[in-house]
Design a protein around this motif. Structure first.
Motif, PDB file in Angstrom:
ATOM      1  N   LEU A 152      13.776  -3.560   2.298  1.00 21.51           N
ATOM      2  CA  LEU A 152      12.778  -2.345   1.767  1.00 21.51           C
ATOM      3  C   LEU A 152      11.294  -3.055   2.262  1.00 21.51           C
ATOM      4  O   LEU A 152      10.986  -3.745   2.767  1.00 21.51           O
ATOM      5  CB  LEU A 152      13.045  -2.593   0.235  1.00 21.51           C
ATOM      6  CG  LEU A 152      12.779  -3.828  -0.485  1.00 21.51           C
ATOM      7  CD1 LEU A 152      11.161  -4.194  -0.532  1.00 21.51           C
ATOM      8  CD2 LEU A 152      13.241  -3.614  -1.679  1.00 21.51           C
TER       9      LEU A 152
ATOM     10  N   LYS B 274       8.232  -1.517  -0.266  1.00 23.50           N
ATOM     11  CA  LYS B 274       7.705  -0.754  -1.217  1.00 23.50           C
ATOM     12  C   LYS B 274       7.024  -1.736  -2.270  1.00 23.50           C
ATOM     13  O   LYS B 274       7.443  -2.724  -2.176  1.00 23.50           O
ATOM     14  CB  LYS B 274       8.587   0.348  -1.505  1.00 23.50           C
ATOM     15  CG  LYS B 274       9.692  -0.169  -2.339  1.00 23.50           C
ATOM     16  CD  LYS B 274      10.668   0.920  -2.832  1.00 23.50           C
ATOM     17  CE  LYS B 274      12.027   0.301  -3.401  1.00 23.50           C
ATOM     18  NZ  LYS B 274      12.973   1.318  -3.769  1.00 23.50           N
TER      19      LYS B 274
ATOM     20  N   GLU C  57       1.705  -1.486  -1.045  1.00 20.59           N
ATOM     21  CA  GLU C  57       0.903  -0.503  -1.052  1.00 20.59           C
ATOM     22  C   GLU C  57      -0.681  -1.145  -1.115  1.00 20.59           C
ATOM     23  O   GLU C  57      -1.422  -0.517  -0.271  1.00 20.59           O
ATOM     24  CB  GLU C  57       1.014   0.240  -2.545  1.00 20.59           C
ATOM     25  CG  GLU C  57       0.268   1.399  -2.706  1.00 20.59           C
ATOM     26  CD  GLU C  57       0.308   2.263  -4.159  1.00 20.59           C
ATOM     27  OE1 GLU C  57      -0.520   2.423  -4.885  1.00 20.59           O
ATOM     28  OE2 GLU C  57       1.612   2.526  -4.275  1.00 20.59           O
TER      29      GLU C  57
ATOM     30  N   LYS D 253      -0.029   5.946  -0.664  1.00 21.46           N
ATOM     31  CA  LYS D 253       1.277   6.390  -1.148  1.00 21.46           C
ATOM     32  C   LYS D 253       2.117   7.289  -0.341  1.00 21.46           C
ATOM     33  O   LYS D 253       3.420   7.265  -0.030  1.00 21.46           O
ATOM     34  CB  LYS D 253       0.977   7.197  -2.412  1.00 21.46           C
ATOM     35  CG  LYS D 253       0.493   6.146  -3.460  1.00 21.46           C
ATOM     36  CD  LYS D 253       0.226   7.097  -4.767  1.00 21.46           C
ATOM     37  CE  LYS D 253      -0.456   5.995  -5.595  1.00 21.46           C
ATOM     38  NZ  LYS D 253       0.512   4.777  -6.242  1.00 21.46           N
TER      39      LYS D 253
ATOM     40  N   LEU E 212       3.727   5.093   2.857  1.00 21.55           N
ATOM     41  CA  LEU E 212       4.812   4.404   2.282  1.00 21.55           C
ATOM     42  C   LEU E 212       5.836   5.273   2.153  1.00 21.55           C
ATOM     43  O   LEU E 212       7.024   5.079   2.293  1.00 21.55           O
ATOM     44  CB  LEU E 212       4.480   3.756   1.004  1.00 21.55           C
ATOM     45  CG  LEU E 212       3.916   2.518   0.997  1.00 21.55           C
ATOM     46  CD1 LEU E 212       3.515   2.110  -0.374  1.00 21.55           C
ATOM     47  CD2 LEU E 212       4.586   1.497   1.794  1.00 21.55           C
ATOM     48  N   GLU E 213       5.783   6.589   1.608  1.00 18.90           N
ATOM     49  CA  GLU E 213       6.750   7.749   1.466  1.00 18.90           C
ATOM     50  C   GLU E 213       7.446   7.868   2.886  1.00 18.90           C
ATOM     51  O   GLU E 213       8.527   8.116   3.103  1.00 18.90           O
ATOM     52  CB  GLU E 213       6.461   9.000   1.095  1.00 18.90           C
ATOM     53  CG  GLU E 213       6.160   8.866  -0.245  1.00 18.90           C
ATOM     54  CD  GLU E 213       5.627  10.081  -0.924  1.00 18.90           C
ATOM     55  OE1 GLU E 213       5.534  11.286  -0.364  1.00 18.90           O
ATOM     56  OE2 GLU E 213       5.175   9.985  -2.215  1.00 18.90           O
TER      57      GLU E 213
ATOM     58  N   GLN F 156       9.548   4.788   3.935  1.00 15.41           N
ATOM     59  CA  GLN F 156      11.048   4.769   3.343  1.00 15.41           C
ATOM     60  C   GLN F 156      11.884   5.811   3.809  1.00 15.41           C
ATOM     61  O   GLN F 156      13.181   5.517   4.106  1.00 15.41           O
ATOM     62  CB  GLN F 156      10.906   5.359   1.780  1.00 15.41           C
ATOM     63  CG  GLN F 156       9.957   4.224   1.040  1.00 15.41           C
ATOM     64  CD  GLN F 156      10.653   2.953   1.078  1.00 15.41           C
ATOM     65  OE1 GLN F 156      11.811   2.654   1.078  1.00 15.41           O
ATOM     66  NE2 GLN F 156       9.980   1.995   1.609  1.00 15.41           N
TER      67      GLN F 156
END
Length: 427
Positions: free
Chosen positions: A238, A240, A245, A416, A419-420, A423
């Motif tokens: 992962l 996150k 951040e 943010k 990071l999306e 993912q």
């Protein structure tokens, strides 16, 4: 004249009749084996490709390997190592291209090479005994293991570091970090001071830092500065959480200050290298540590400024952590001839065994108790110790993450949103 011969013949027949039952007894009890054996080693051509390994005495980078080939052929008459230099700097494209129908027998690999995972290489477990494994530093061989099989033999260790133009630092009265270590605040402040313009009519831009992003691991030292991990408690990959951040926010801040050379987003490694080493437009370059020897060569020939190396800046994680494939070595492609496979392994082992020479071509030795004598290489050794290994089969994911980061920075997106993007790339 015939009587002596006749007597000899009779004695020979008697000896045969007496001894034959005994030999049959030895055969039947397994104490003697009449099966013919062919212990002759492989003789023929073994094809091999490799990247340059620069040294202060060899700016082209192939003398190290050519000497190994010359010595090995002398020790193994009848074996010819047919060598194909890889001159382009882009590892993945080149090796993918040459591993088709006319694939080389031996290829260079790192721990994220796709060939470890796609059944293109020979497993080498049978050649590696416990005594050899005990010579290696902890976890080195594990980087070439997949499904309990070893697919590569390590030559040396490396990581990403920051090369700095000491002359530009001095010109702008920016202090070079002591022992190669600095805080993230110091780093950001220094990179901002080293970003400026010169000239009245024709202005020239200078930048704090430049780096190749697209197919590299150069960004991870910034992303992990605040202690971000890429595994959860269950070992799942992962990227996150608060640390991820805040690490990303630091990179966005550096970009917003204009300190990152725009050529970093071009995807053209040649232009990035020239910005630092030739045009002297960037005060710092993020790159693989083994290139230190080529820079030393340029510096010794007065073709370069005075340079130094520093580690990644330390954020809230308090260590200059990063992530890298870390291990350079060799794999053997699938072989139908067992003797050829045996000889190919002997050659690979011949290349990697002499670890005293590894430092001279920019790598940290993979064997224990091999001393490091050069002061810059000692810093690189420290950087390698602060480097995390990449997850298994991470190559394609890393490229997707880099693309998400590059697009996000260009579009001036928030941490943010980026990071999306990451993912989505991981899932």
């Amino acid at each position: 004249m015939k009587k002596p011969f006749t007597l000899f013949l009779i004695l020979l027949i008697v000896a045969f009749l007496v001894t034959w039952p005994y030999y049959m007894y030895l055969y039947e009890t397994g104490k003697i084996n009449f099966t013919q054996t062919d212990d002759e080693d492989y003789r023929g051509i073994i094809t091999f490709c490799d990247f340059p390994h620069w040294s202060v005495d060899d700016p082209i980078g192939f003398n190290f390997i050519k000497k190994k080939i010359q010595d090995f052929e002398y020790l193994h008459p009848g074996v010819i190592i047919e060598f194909e230099p890889i001159k382009n700097g882009n590892f993945y494209y080149d090796v993918n291209d040459i591993i088709g129908n006319s694939k080389p027998d031996i290829i260079p690999i790192t721990s994220d090479s796709p060939f470890i995972y796609n059944d293109k290489l020979e497993p080498l477990n049978k050649y590696l005994d416990k005594s050899y494994k005990n010579l290696l530093k902890e976890d080195v061989l594990n980087r070439f293991i997949y499904n309990n099989s070893v697919y590569g033999i390590p030559l040396g260790m490396y990581t990403s570091i920051l090369y700095i133009n000491s002359d530009l630092f001095s010109k702008k009265e920016v202090e070079v970090p002591q022992n190669g270590e600095w805080s993230y605040e110091e780093f950001t402040d220094d990179m901002t001071k080293l970003t400026y313009q010169e000239g009245k009519k024709e202005k020239k831009d200078f930048y704090g830092i430049t780096m190749y992003m697209e197919r590299s691991y150069n960004l991870w030292g910034f992303l992990m500065a605040d202690g971000a991990n890429i595994f959860d408690d269950k070992g799942m990959v992962l990227f996150k959480g608060p640390q991820a951040e805040s690490g990303l926010k630091k990179l966005i801040e550096l970009y917003s200050k204009g300190a990152i050379d725009p050529v970093s987003f071009s995807g053209d490694y040649g232009k990035i290298w020239d910005s630092f080493a030739v045009n002297k437009e960037s005060a710092a370059l993020v790159d693989e540590s083994y290139k230190v020897q080529y820079l030393k060569y340029l510096e010794n020939k007065n073709k370069l400024f005075q340079f130094d190396i520093v580690l990644y800046p330390e954020g809230d994680g308090d260590v200059p952590i990063t992530m890298s494939p870390k291990i350079y070595g060799y794999g053997i492609t699938k072989q139908s001839d067992k003797k050829k496979l045996d000889m190919a392994f002997k050659f690979v082992k011949f290349i990697v065994d002499s670890q005293e020479n590894v430092e001279k071509i920019g790598y940290i030795p993979v064997k224990k108790d091999v001393p490091i004598t050069d002061e810059i290489m000692k810093k690189i050794d420290m950087a390698v110790k602060y480097t995390d290994n990449i997850p298994k089969n991470w190559h394609d994911k890393n490229i997707m993450i880099n693309k998400a980061l590059i697009d996000g920075l260009k579009n001036k997106e928030s941490e943010k949103v980026i990071l999306e993007r990451i993912q989505k790339a991981l899932n």
